[in-house]
Design a protein around this motif. Structure first.
Motif, PDB file in Angstrom:
ATOM      1  N   MET A 141       0.817  -1.222   0.000  1.00  0.00           N
ATOM      2  CA  MET A 141       0.000   0.000   0.000  1.00  0.00           C
ATOM      3  C   MET A 141       0.845   1.264   0.000  1.00  0.00           C
ATOM      4  SD  MET A 141      -2.822  -1.563   2.586  1.00  0.00           S
ATOM      5  CE  MET A 141      -3.835  -0.138   2.847  1.00  0.00           C
ATOM      6  N   ILE A 142       2.037   1.199   0.574  1.00  0.00           N
ATOM      7  CA  ILE A 142       2.889   2.398   0.602  1.00  0.00           C
ATOM      8  C   ILE A 142       3.817   2.458  -0.618  1.00  0.00           C
ATOM      9  CG2 ILE A 142       4.892   1.491   1.885  1.00  0.00           C
ATOM     10  CD1 ILE A 142       4.709   4.096   3.595  1.00  0.00           C
ATOM     11  N   SER A 143       3.746   1.412  -1.452  1.00  0.00           N
ATOM     12  CA  SER A 143       4.673   1.315  -2.587  1.00  0.00           C
ATOM     13  C   SER A 143       3.999   1.544  -3.927  1.00  0.00           C
ATOM     14  CB  SER A 143       5.333  -0.077  -2.597  1.00  0.00           C
ATOM     15  OG  SER A 143       5.980  -0.312  -1.378  1.00  0.00           O
ATOM     16  N   GLY A 144       2.726   1.967  -3.915  1.00  0.00           N
ATOM     17  CA  GLY A 144       2.009   2.167  -5.175  1.00  0.00           C
ATOM     18  C   GLY A 144       1.671   0.861  -5.859  1.00  0.00           C
ATOM     19  N   MET A 145       1.512  -0.198  -5.068  1.00  0.00           N
ATOM     20  CA  MET A 145       1.227  -1.521  -5.637  1.00  0.00           C
ATOM     21  C   MET A 145      -0.229  -1.897  -5.342  1.00  0.00           C
ATOM     22  SD  MET A 145       4.722  -3.445  -4.398  1.00  0.00           S
ATOM     23  CE  MET A 145       4.391  -4.988  -5.254  1.00  0.00           C
ATOM     24  N   PRO A 146      -1.061  -1.988  -6.385  1.00  0.00           N
ATOM     25  CA  PRO A 146      -2.453  -2.388  -6.157  1.00  0.00           C
ATOM     26  C   PRO A 146      -2.518  -3.778  -5.515  1.00  0.00           C
ATOM     27  CG  PRO A 146      -2.151  -1.558  -8.399  1.00  0.00           C
ATOM     28  CD  PRO A 146      -0.782  -1.698  -7.799  1.00  0.00           C
ATOM     29  N   VAL A 147      -3.365  -3.893  -4.487  1.00  0.00           N
ATOM     30  CA  VAL A 147      -3.517  -5.180  -3.780  1.00  0.00           C
ATOM     31  C   VAL A 147      -4.647  -5.962  -4.439  1.00  0.00           C
ATOM     32  CG1 VAL A 147      -3.991  -6.275  -1.556  1.00  0.00           C
ATOM     33  CG2 VAL A 147      -2.678  -4.138  -1.640  1.00  0.00           C
ATOM     34  N   VAL A 148      -4.370  -7.196  -4.795  1.00  0.00           N
ATOM     35  CA  VAL A 148      -5.358  -8.025  -5.500  1.00  0.00           C
ATOM     36  C   VAL A 148      -6.488  -8.398  -4.533  1.00  0.00           C
ATOM     37  CG1 VAL A 148      -5.728 -10.183  -6.769  1.00  0.00           C
ATOM     38  CG2 VAL A 148      -3.540  -8.965  -6.972  1.00  0.00           C
ATOM     39  N   PRO A 149      -7.735  -8.093  -4.920  1.00  0.00           N
ATOM     40  CA  PRO A 149      -8.845  -8.429  -4.032  1.00  0.00           C
ATOM     41  C   PRO A 149      -9.231  -9.910  -4.139  1.00  0.00           C
ATOM     42  CG  PRO A 149      -9.681  -7.350  -5.994  1.00  0.00           C
ATOM     43  CD  PRO A 149      -8.183  -7.438  -6.162  1.00  0.00           C
ATOM     44  N   ASN A 150      -9.940 -10.382  -3.133  1.00  0.00           N
ATOM     45  CA  ASN A 150     -10.442 -11.759  -3.169  1.00  0.00           C
ATOM     46  C   ASN A 150     -11.774 -11.805  -2.438  1.00  0.00           C
ATOM     47  OD1 ASN A 150     -10.504 -14.446  -3.793  1.00  0.00           O
ATOM     48  ND2 ASN A 150      -8.882 -15.064  -2.378  1.00  0.00           N
ATOM     49  N   LYS A 151     -12.403 -12.982  -2.422  1.00  0.00           N
ATOM     50  CA  LYS A 151     -13.728 -13.049  -1.803  1.00  0.00           C
ATOM     51  C   LYS A 151     -13.638 -13.343  -0.305  1.00  0.00           C
ATOM     52  CE  LYS A 151     -14.251 -17.869  -3.183  1.00  0.00           C
ATOM     53  NZ  LYS A 151     -15.079 -18.872  -3.829  1.00  0.00           N
ATOM     54  N   TYR A 152     -12.480 -13.775   0.157  1.00  0.00           N
ATOM     55  CA  TYR A 152     -12.271 -13.988   1.594  1.00  0.00           C
ATOM     56  C   TYR A 152     -10.804 -13.723   1.892  1.00  0.00           C
ATOM     57  CZ  TYR A 152     -13.209 -15.764   6.249  1.00  0.00           C
ATOM     58  OH  TYR A 152     -13.355 -15.858   7.610  1.00  0.00           O
ATOM     59  N   TRP A 153     -10.412 -13.702   3.181  1.00  0.00           N
ATOM     60  CA  TRP A 153      -9.010 -13.453   3.559  1.00  0.00           C
ATOM     61  C   TRP A 153      -8.133 -14.587   3.048  1.00  0.00           C
ATOM     62  CZ3 TRP A 153     -10.033  -8.804   4.558  1.00  0.00           C
ATOM     63  CH2 TRP A 153     -11.175  -8.450   5.285  1.00  0.00           C
ATOM     64  N   ASN A 154      -6.921 -14.233   2.635  1.00  0.00           N
ATOM     65  CA  ASN A 154      -6.039 -15.219   1.989  1.00  0.00           C
ATOM     66  C   ASN A 154      -5.303 -16.082   3.026  1.00  0.00           C
ATOM     67  OD1 ASN A 154      -6.801 -14.062  -0.446  1.00  0.00           O
ATOM     68  ND2 ASN A 154      -5.115 -12.589  -0.376  1.00  0.00           N
ATOM     69  N   MET A 155      -6.093 -16.904   3.721  1.00  0.00           N
ATOM     70  CA  MET A 155      -5.524 -17.730   4.787  1.00  0.00           C
ATOM     71  C   MET A 155      -5.661 -19.201   4.431  1.00  0.00           C
ATOM     72  SD  MET A 155      -6.829 -15.713   8.155  1.00  0.00           S
ATOM     73  CE  MET A 155      -8.567 -15.871   7.895  1.00  0.00           C
ATOM     74  N   TYR A 156      -4.701 -19.999   4.885  1.00  0.00           N
ATOM     75  CA  TYR A 156      -4.715 -21.431   4.579  1.00  0.00           C
ATOM     76  C   TYR A 156      -4.275 -22.195   5.827  1.00  0.00           C
ATOM     77  CZ  TYR A 156      -3.905 -25.668   1.789  1.00  0.00           C
ATOM     78  OH  TYR A 156      -3.949 -26.934   1.261  1.00  0.00           O
ATOM     79  N   PHE A 157      -5.159 -23.064   6.290  1.00  0.00           N
ATOM     80  CA  PHE A 157      -4.819 -23.851   7.482  1.00  0.00           C
ATOM     81  C   PHE A 157      -3.861 -24.984   7.114  1.00  0.00           C
ATOM     82  CE2 PHE A 157      -8.952 -22.015   8.811  1.00  0.00           C
ATOM     83  CZ  PHE A 157      -8.464 -21.289   9.886  1.00  0.00           C
ATOM     84  N   SER A 158      -2.859 -25.140   7.948  1.00  0.00           N
ATOM     85  CA  SER A 158      -1.845 -26.162   7.700  1.00  0.00           C
ATOM     86  C   SER A 158      -2.486 -27.537   7.536  1.00  0.00           C
ATOM     87  CB  SER A 158      -0.868 -26.202   8.881  1.00  0.00           C
ATOM     88  OG  SER A 158      -0.055 -27.340   8.776  1.00  0.00           O
ATOM     89  N   PRO A 159      -2.100 -28.256   6.475  1.00  0.00           N
ATOM     90  CA  PRO A 159      -2.626 -29.618   6.323  1.00  0.00           C
ATOM     91  C   PRO A 159      -2.136 -30.533   7.446  1.00  0.00           C
ATOM     92  CG  PRO A 159      -0.977 -29.122   4.633  1.00  0.00           C
ATOM     93  CD  PRO A 159      -1.221 -27.849   5.386  1.00  0.00           C
ATOM     94  N   ARG A 160      -1.136 -30.060   8.221  1.00  0.00           N
ATOM     95  CA  ARG A 160      -0.626 -30.848   9.352  1.00  0.00           C
ATOM     96  C   ARG A 160      -1.391 -30.559  10.645  1.00  0.00           C
ATOM     97  NH1 ARG A 160       3.852 -29.114  10.918  1.00  0.00           N
ATOM     98  NH2 ARG A 160       3.622 -27.097   9.928  1.00  0.00           N
ATOM     99  N   SER A 161      -2.351 -29.619  10.594  1.00  0.00           N
ATOM    100  CA  SER A 161      -3.059 -29.264  11.830  1.00  0.00           C
ATOM    101  C   SER A 161      -4.181 -30.260  12.106  1.00  0.00           C
ATOM    102  CB  SER A 161      -3.647 -27.857  11.725  1.00  0.00           C
ATOM    103  OG  SER A 161      -4.922 -27.901  11.119  1.00  0.00           O
ATOM    104  N   ASP A 162      -4.768 -30.153  13.269  1.00  0.00           N
ATOM    105  CA  ASP A 162      -5.856 -31.068  13.646  1.00  0.00           C
ATOM    106  C   ASP A 162      -7.170 -30.719  12.950  1.00  0.00           C
ATOM    107  OD1 ASP A 162      -5.912 -28.662  15.045  1.00  0.00           O
ATOM    108  OD2 ASP A 162      -7.123 -29.523  16.657  1.00  0.00           O
TER     109      ASP A 162
END
Ligand SMILES: Cc1cc2nc3c(=O)[nH]c(=O)nc-3n(C[C@H](O)[C@H](O)[C@H](O)COP(=O)(O)O)c2cc1C
Length: 187
Positions: A141-162
């Protein structure tokens, strides 16, 4: 051909963060966007010294780690995806240390990254992804770089988690890849 740099900010070259970025990569490649990987590694990294030696040069005075190579790699791409594991509800500290120097030298003192697209992705065991993503998106945001939007937050739960396989997270990251490709190919 448009190119996206996939920055793996984990100390593990091929574990959860790599897997999350690979999901984005597949969609970019399917849409005809080239990808390149950059792993920050797990070696020692100096913090920014606020020495201002990067002023007018857009390069860090410490030339013995991943910082200047990463500035060059970003310059050679049309967009970047930064992936991090969540550590105490924040990005990996080593990654932040690298990015502070990359963006202070390359952006604050060079505006080298203007107009390139940015996206961030966080992998985690269970929680803290939003604050990690908020910290990473600030670099764009401070570098003049447009942030790519998405339909939800870009989070991924570890496949090693419970929690088991994160089907929703995977689908969401696939959508991020498609959105990024669409924005790049329209430019
Ligand atoms: C120092 C440390 C702190 C962590 N803090 C969190 C946390 O706050 N929330 C969480 O869900 N997972 C946390 N984790 C788990 C990692 O985020 C998770 O295992 C991640 O998927 C690892 O990604 P990687 O395999 O790419 O390194 C932490 C792990 C470490 C080593």
């Amino acid at each position: 051909m448009k190119k996206v740099l996939l920055i793996n900010g984990s100390s593990h070259e091929k574990r959860d963060t790599h897997e999350a970025l690979e999901i984005v990569e597949k969609e970019l490649n399917a849409a005809g966007v080239e990808t390149e990987w950059f792993w920050i590694g797990n070696g020692p990294v100096r913090g920014c010294m606020d020495c201002e030696m990067c002023e007018g040069k857009a390069r860090c005075v410490f030339d013995d780690d991943v910082v200047n190579p990463l500035i060059d790699a970003i310059c050679g791409a049309d967009g970047v995806v930064i992936g991090t594991p969540v550590y105490f509800c924040a990005p990996n500290g080593a990654l932040m240390t690298v990015l502070n120097r990359v963006f202070y030298a390359g952006s604050e003192h060079g505006r080298l990254f203007e107009g390139k697209l940015g996206a961030s992705v966080a992998t985690m065991w269970r929680s803290g992804g939003n604050s990690a993503l908020a910290a990473l998106d600030k670099y764009f945001m401070i570098s003049g770089m447009p942030v790519v939007p998405n339909k939800y937050w870009n989070m991924y739960f570890s496949p090693r988690s419970d929690l088991g396989e994160d089907g929703f997270g995977k689908e969401n990251l696939q959508n991020l890849g498609r959105n990024m490709a669409e924005m790049l190919l329209k430019k």
